[in-house]
Design a protein around this motif. Structure first.
Motif, mmCIF file in Angstrom:
data_model
loop_
_atom_site.group_PDB
_atom_site.id
_atom_site.type_symbol
_atom_site.label_atom_id
_atom_site.label_comp_id
_atom_site.label_asym_id
_atom_site.label_seq_id
_atom_site.Cartn_x
_atom_site.Cartn_y
_atom_site.Cartn_z
ATOM 1 N N GLN A 92 0.716 -1.228 -0.046
ATOM 2 C CA GLN A 92 -0.046 0.113 -0.062
ATOM 3 C C GLN A 92 0.702 1.283 -0.055
ATOM 4 O O GLN A 92 0.487 2.227 -0.394
ATOM 5 C CB GLN A 92 -0.840 0.317 1.093
ATOM 6 N N ASN A 93 2.225 1.324 0.465
ATOM 7 C CA ASN A 93 2.874 2.333 0.403
ATOM 8 C C ASN A 93 4.238 1.921 -0.239
ATOM 9 O O ASN A 93 5.308 2.472 0.502
ATOM 10 C CB ASN A 93 3.145 2.650 1.858
ATOM 11 N N PRO A 94 4.388 1.695 -1.499
ATOM 12 C CA PRO A 94 5.496 1.530 -2.244
ATOM 13 C C PRO A 94 6.404 2.580 -2.272
ATOM 14 O O PRO A 94 7.838 2.365 -2.149
ATOM 15 C CB PRO A 94 5.079 0.849 -3.558
ATOM 16 N N ASP A 95 5.952 3.998 -2.460
ATOM 17 C CA ASP A 95 6.921 4.775 -2.425
ATOM 18 C C ASP A 95 7.553 4.997 -1.206
ATOM 19 O O ASP A 95 8.874 5.661 -1.446
ATOM 20 C CB ASP A 95 6.027 6.376 -2.972
ATOM 21 N N MET A 96 7.100 4.986 -0.010
ATOM 22 C CA MET A 96 7.665 5.358 1.170
ATOM 23 C C MET A 96 8.708 4.161 1.409
ATOM 24 O O MET A 96 9.946 4.700 1.730
ATOM 25 C CB MET A 96 6.626 5.465 2.401
ATOM 26 N N LEU A 97 8.385 2.901 1.270
ATOM 27 C CA LEU A 97 9.233 1.884 1.364
ATOM 28 C C LEU A 97 10.640 2.160 0.353
ATOM 29 O O LEU A 97 11.750 1.975 0.812
ATOM 30 C CB LEU A 97 8.699 0.589 0.676
ATOM 31 N N LYS A 98 10.274 2.760 -1.006
ATOM 32 C CA LYS A 98 11.380 2.930 -1.765
ATOM 33 C C LYS A 98 12.279 4.253 -1.140
ATOM 34 O O LYS A 98 13.702 4.222 -1.067
ATOM 35 C CB LYS A 98 10.985 3.419 -3.093
ATOM 36 N N LYS A 99 11.703 4.854 -0.310
ATOM 37 C CA LYS A 99 12.499 6.213 0.182
ATOM 38 C C LYS A 99 13.322 5.540 1.391
ATOM 39 O O LYS A 99 14.357 5.949 1.476
ATOM 40 C CB LYS A 99 11.581 7.208 0.637
ATOM 41 N N ILE A 100 13.036 4.672 2.046
ATOM 42 C CA ILE A 100 13.510 4.311 3.274
ATOM 43 C C ILE A 100 14.722 3.593 2.820
ATOM 44 O O ILE A 100 15.815 3.623 3.492
ATOM 45 C CB ILE A 100 12.688 3.031 4.116
ATOM 46 N N ALA A 101 14.579 2.728 1.670
ATOM 47 C CA ALA A 101 15.716 1.722 1.282
ATOM 48 C C ALA A 101 16.611 2.751 0.467
ATOM 49 O O ALA A 101 17.881 2.482 0.658
ATOM 50 C CB ALA A 101 15.152 0.900 0.114
ATOM 51 N N ALA A 102 16.246 3.876 -0.281
ATOM 52 C CA ALA A 102 16.973 4.795 -1.065
ATOM 53 C C ALA A 102 18.158 5.534 -0.138
ATOM 54 O O ALA A 102 18.980 6.109 -0.589
ATOM 55 C CB ALA A 102 16.327 5.883 -1.843
ATOM 56 N N ALA A 103 17.418 5.665 1.193
ATOM 57 C CA ALA A 103 18.260 6.479 2.233
ATOM 58 C C ALA A 103 19.475 5.644 2.865
ATOM 59 O O ALA A 103 20.023 6.147 3.518
ATOM 60 C CB ALA A 103 17.251 6.864 3.366
ATOM 61 N N GLY A 104 19.475 4.276 2.365
ATOM 62 C CA GLY A 104 20.571 3.482 2.817
ATOM 63 C C GLY A 104 20.245 2.548 4.051
ATOM 64 O O GLY A 104 21.171 1.865 4.668
ATOM 65 N N HIS A 105 19.006 2.702 4.764
ATOM 66 C CA HIS A 105 18.504 1.740 5.848
ATOM 67 C C HIS A 105 18.734 0.488 5.370
ATOM 68 O O HIS A 105 18.129 -0.061 4.235
ATOM 69 C CB HIS A 105 17.469 2.538 6.330
#
Length: 235
Positions: A92-105
């Motif tokens: 339901q929140n793919p864009d937020m998940l991508k932001k978390i991953a893109a930030a290197g977490h």
């Protein structure tokens, strides 16, 4: 009926003999049980107790509105946390998940639908993990390796299911209980009162957690702790 009288020395001998026989019968089974227990998969509650490193473990199944603020705080302090992602939330929140991953977490697994894991069969537990794994990989390209069972609930079935999928089951040593929405100072106090080398600090995306995070990071660092992802402190 003839009454048989057994003297004290005979009673001692019979007691010893009976006990010895019971040991011969039971010990092999007891040894087998001990062997199974010692080799069964176990959850990880903390990292290296000899090093001043700690980890922030954030379980995500709701609270996406607070994640941007938390991500900004982590970025401003150059800190990487571990986010245990729910599969249905990721869907339901793919864009937020991508932001978390893109930030290197670090991205980890928190099941697909947040069930009570102890009530599921081994195959059902595996399905929960694999469904979340597939969705997370679809949006981030990450193959998750750490698993946090919902509600912190586990038994031998849950642990075996995770282990057979090559997952390490992660618990925590400090719980902020932030889902109860206490004041931010309470969250900070709960952590600092129990802080120790190798601590895994459980948090969630809530309003008080987002507010507490800047000071909490400052307090941890001022106390000499380095904040790393979970996988880094449990190596």
């Amino acid at each position: 009926m003839k009454l048989i009288i057994i003297d004290r020395s005979t009673r001692r001998f019979l007691t010893f003999t009976t006990g010895f026989f019971v040991m011969l019968v039971l010990l092999p089974g007891m040894a087998a049980i001990m062997k199974v227990t010692s080799t069964s998969p176990q959850p990880v509650y903390h990292g290296n107790l000899n090093k001043p490193t700690v980890a922030l473990a954030c379980n995500v199944f709701w609270g996406e509105e607070y994640l941007p603020s938390m991500l900004d705080t982590l970025h401003n302090n150059n800190i990487k946390a571990t986010f245990f992602i729910g599969g249905s939330w990721a869907k339901q929140n793919p864009d937020m998940l991508k932001k978390i991953a893109a930030a290197g977490h670090e991205i980890a697994n928190h099941s697909y639908s947040h069930p009570h894991s102890n009530s599921l069969s081994k195959e059902q537990n595996k399905e929960q993990i694999l469904r979340a794994e597939d969705i997370i990989a679809q949006y981030t390209g990450v193959k998750t390796k750490l698993y946090a069972p919902p509600y912190g609930e586990f038994n031998n079935v849950v642990l075996s299911a995770a282990a057979e999928l090559n997952y390490t089951t992660i618990m925590w040593s400090i719980d902020t209980i932030d889902w109860q929405l206490p004041p931010e100072e309470v969250i900070i106090s709960r952590v600092m009162k129990k802080i120790h080398n190798g601590a895994i600090i459980l948090i969630h995306p809530t309003a008080p957690t987002a507010k507490a995070l800047p000071e909490l990071i400052d307090r941890l660092q001022d106390s000499g702790y380095t904040i790393l992802p979970v996988s880094a402190i449990i190596q």
